[in-house]
Design a protein around this motif. Structure first.
Motif, PDB file in Angstrom:
ATOM      1  N   ALA A  25       3.899  -4.027  -0.178  1.00 37.89           N
ATOM      2  CA  ALA A  25       2.951  -3.518  -1.671  1.00 37.89           C
ATOM      3  C   ALA A  25       3.299  -4.811  -2.768  1.00 37.89           C
ATOM      4  O   ALA A  25       2.376  -5.449  -3.657  1.00 37.89           O
ATOM      5  CB  ALA A  25       2.593  -2.266  -1.557  1.00 37.89           C
ATOM      6  N   LEU A  29       2.253  -1.111  -6.948  1.00 40.07           N
ATOM      7  CA  LEU A  29       2.548   0.153  -5.761  1.00 40.07           C
ATOM      8  C   LEU A  29       3.656   0.474  -7.015  1.00 40.07           C
ATOM      9  O   LEU A  29       3.406   2.277  -7.566  1.00 40.07           O
ATOM     10  CB  LEU A  29       2.376  -0.552  -4.892  1.00 40.07           C
ATOM     11  CG  LEU A  29       2.139   1.125  -4.137  1.00 40.07           C
ATOM     12  CD1 LEU A  29       1.180   1.079  -4.199  1.00 40.07           C
ATOM     13  CD2 LEU A  29       2.486   0.647  -2.476  1.00 40.07           C
ATOM     14  N   GLU A  32       2.766   1.413 -10.386  1.00 42.24           N
ATOM     15  CA  GLU A  32       1.048   2.343  -9.962  1.00 42.24           C
ATOM     16  C   GLU A  32       1.710   3.855 -10.221  1.00 42.24           C
ATOM     17  O   GLU A  32       0.893   4.851 -11.455  1.00 42.24           O
ATOM     18  CB  GLU A  32       0.251   2.150  -9.628  1.00 42.24           C
ATOM     19  CG  GLU A  32      -1.340   2.537  -9.798  1.00 42.24           C
ATOM     20  CD  GLU A  32      -2.474   2.353  -8.987  1.00 42.24           C
ATOM     21  OE1 GLU A  32      -3.173   3.065  -8.810  1.00 42.24           O
ATOM     22  OE2 GLU A  32      -2.513   1.523  -8.532  1.00 42.24           O
ATOM     23  N   HIS A  50      -3.870   9.148  -5.185  1.00 43.05           N
ATOM     24  CA  HIS A  50      -3.772   8.523  -5.142  1.00 43.05           C
ATOM     25  C   HIS A  50      -3.134   6.690  -5.457  1.00 43.05           C
ATOM     26  O   HIS A  50      -3.917   7.038  -6.940  1.00 43.05           O
ATOM     27  CB  HIS A  50      -5.348   8.243  -4.848  1.00 43.05           C
ATOM     28  CG  HIS A  50      -6.386   8.695  -3.832  1.00 43.05           C
ATOM     29  ND1 HIS A  50      -6.561  10.103  -3.939  1.00 43.05           N
ATOM     30  CD2 HIS A  50      -6.483   9.157  -2.686  1.00 43.05           C
ATOM     31  CE1 HIS A  50      -7.209  10.996  -3.197  1.00 43.05           C
ATOM     32  NE2 HIS A  50      -6.955  10.064  -2.282  1.00 43.05           N
ATOM     33  N   THR A  51      -3.322   5.493  -5.272  1.00 45.18           N
ATOM     34  CA  THR A  51      -3.071   4.127  -6.348  1.00 45.18           C
ATOM     35  C   THR A  51      -3.851   3.240  -5.582  1.00 45.18           C
ATOM     36  O   THR A  51      -4.514   3.487  -3.979  1.00 45.18           O
ATOM     37  CB  THR A  51      -1.710   3.805  -5.753  1.00 45.18           C
ATOM     38  OG1 THR A  51      -1.032   3.961  -4.708  1.00 45.18           O
ATOM     39  CG2 THR A  51      -0.573   5.057  -5.883  1.00 45.18           C
ATOM     40  N   GLY A  52      -3.894   2.151  -6.686  1.00 41.79           N
ATOM     41  CA  GLY A  52      -4.029   0.581  -5.752  1.00 41.79           C
ATOM     42  C   GLY A  52      -3.045   0.652  -4.352  1.00 41.79           C
ATOM     43  O   GLY A  52      -2.604   0.763  -4.461  1.00 41.79           O
ATOM     44  N   PRO A  53      -3.674  -0.591  -3.937  1.00 40.61           N
ATOM     45  CA  PRO A  53      -2.878  -1.663  -2.673  1.00 40.61           C
ATOM     46  C   PRO A  53      -1.620  -1.941  -3.073  1.00 40.61           C
ATOM     47  O   PRO A  53      -1.160  -2.170  -2.403  1.00 40.61           O
ATOM     48  CB  PRO A  53      -3.518  -2.019  -1.640  1.00 40.61           C
ATOM     49  CG  PRO A  53      -4.649  -2.430  -3.155  1.00 40.61           C
ATOM     50  CD  PRO A  53      -5.256  -1.469  -4.428  1.00 40.61           C
ATOM     51  N   GLY A  54      -1.358  -2.393  -4.321  1.00 44.48           N
ATOM     52  CA  GLY A  54      -0.969  -3.881  -4.365  1.00 44.48           C
ATOM     53  C   GLY A  54      -0.695  -4.972  -3.905  1.00 44.48           C
ATOM     54  O   GLY A  54      -2.455  -5.522  -3.403  1.00 44.48           O
ATOM     55  N   ASN A  55      -0.446  -5.267  -2.771  1.00 47.17           N
ATOM     56  CA  ASN A  55      -0.781  -6.650  -2.214  1.00 47.17           C
ATOM     57  C   ASN A  55      -1.345  -6.310  -0.699  1.00 47.17           C
ATOM     58  O   ASN A  55      -0.747  -6.733   0.392  1.00 47.17           O
ATOM     59  CB  ASN A  55       0.396  -7.386  -2.029  1.00 47.17           C
ATOM     60  CG  ASN A  55       0.409  -8.517  -3.216  1.00 47.17           C
ATOM     61  OD1 ASN A  55      -0.028  -8.569  -4.297  1.00 47.17           O
ATOM     62  ND2 ASN A  55       2.215  -8.604  -3.937  1.00 47.17           N
ATOM     63  N   CYS A  58      -5.725  -3.092   1.668  1.00 46.26           N
ATOM     64  CA  CYS A  58      -6.604  -2.092   2.378  1.00 46.26           C
ATOM     65  C   CYS A  58      -7.291  -1.879   0.821  1.00 46.26           C
ATOM     66  O   CYS A  58      -6.565  -2.329  -0.530  1.00 46.26           O
ATOM     67  CB  CYS A  58      -5.756  -0.622   2.462  1.00 46.26           C
ATOM     68  SG  CYS A  58      -4.367  -0.506   2.228  1.00 46.26           S
ATOM     69  N   ARG A  59      -8.060  -0.633   0.884  1.00 52.31           N
ATOM     70  CA  ARG A  59      -8.124  -0.508  -0.511  1.00 52.31           C
ATOM     71  C   ARG A  59      -8.117   0.492  -1.735  1.00 52.31           C
ATOM     72  O   ARG A  59      -7.940   0.618  -2.638  1.00 52.31           O
ATOM     73  CB  ARG A  59      -9.598   0.080   0.010  1.00 52.31           C
ATOM     74  CG  ARG A  59     -10.908  -1.035   0.240  1.00 52.31           C
ATOM     75  CD  ARG A  59     -12.095   0.046   0.472  1.00 52.31           C
ATOM     76  NE  ARG A  59     -13.129  -0.728   1.414  1.00 52.31           N
ATOM     77  CZ  ARG A  59     -14.382  -0.019   1.305  1.00 52.31           C
ATOM     78  NH1 ARG A  59     -14.114   0.431   1.590  1.00 52.31           N
ATOM     79  NH2 ARG A  59     -14.853  -1.391   2.159  1.00 52.31           N
ATOM     80  N   TYR A  60      -6.800   1.204  -0.848  1.00 55.13           N
ATOM     81  CA  TYR A  60      -6.123   2.162  -1.451  1.00 55.13           C
ATOM     82  C   TYR A  60      -4.641   3.149  -0.440  1.00 55.13           C
ATOM     83  O   TYR A  60      -4.988   2.694   0.246  1.00 55.13           O
ATOM     84  CB  TYR A  60      -6.089   3.253  -2.081  1.00 55.13           C
ATOM     85  CG  TYR A  60      -7.117   4.199  -1.065  1.00 55.13           C
ATOM     86  CD1 TYR A  60      -6.822   5.351  -0.811  1.00 55.13           C
ATOM     87  CD2 TYR A  60      -9.170   3.727  -1.386  1.00 55.13           C
ATOM     88  CE1 TYR A  60      -7.932   5.878   0.463  1.00 55.13           C
ATOM     89  CE2 TYR A  60      -9.818   4.300  -0.427  1.00 55.13           C
ATOM     90  CZ  TYR A  60      -9.014   5.558   0.500  1.00 55.13           C
ATOM     91  OH  TYR A  60      -9.940   6.161   1.653  1.00 55.13           O
TER      92      TYR A  60
END
Length: 86
Positions: A25, A29, A32, A50-55, A58-60
């Motif tokens: 990620a 990641l 966050e 929940h976090t964002g996906p970084g690299n 996927c969406r999260y």
């Protein structure tokens, strides 16, 4: 969507799967998660963030606070609660 277990310190460098996820990620990641740790109350076993996906493609990412598995009945109850919540 990916699901990752993480300790209560939200450190992705602990544990083989979390570490591999962190490497894939990228640093965004972990950053966050660090910010979440600073702004949320103490997280306990079974809590989910929940976090964002970084690299990651996927969406999260769903992070579940877990302790090392020892097979105790209490841990089984937490596992059931986690699966039900997600």
């Amino acid at each position: 969507m990916l699901v990752c277990s993480v300790g209560s310190k939200f450190n992705l460098n602990i544990g083989a799967i979390a570490n591999a996820l962190s490497k894939a990620a990228g640093p965004a990641l972990q950053e966050e998660l660090r910010k979440l740790k600073e702004t949320t109350a103490d997280m306990g076993e079974g809590d989910i963030v929940h976090t964002g996906p970084g690299n990651l493609p996927c969406r999260y990412v769903i992070h579940c606070v877990c302790c090392p598995w020892k097979g105790h009945a209490e841990q089984e109850e937490v596992r059931i609660r986690i699966v039900s919540a997600s």
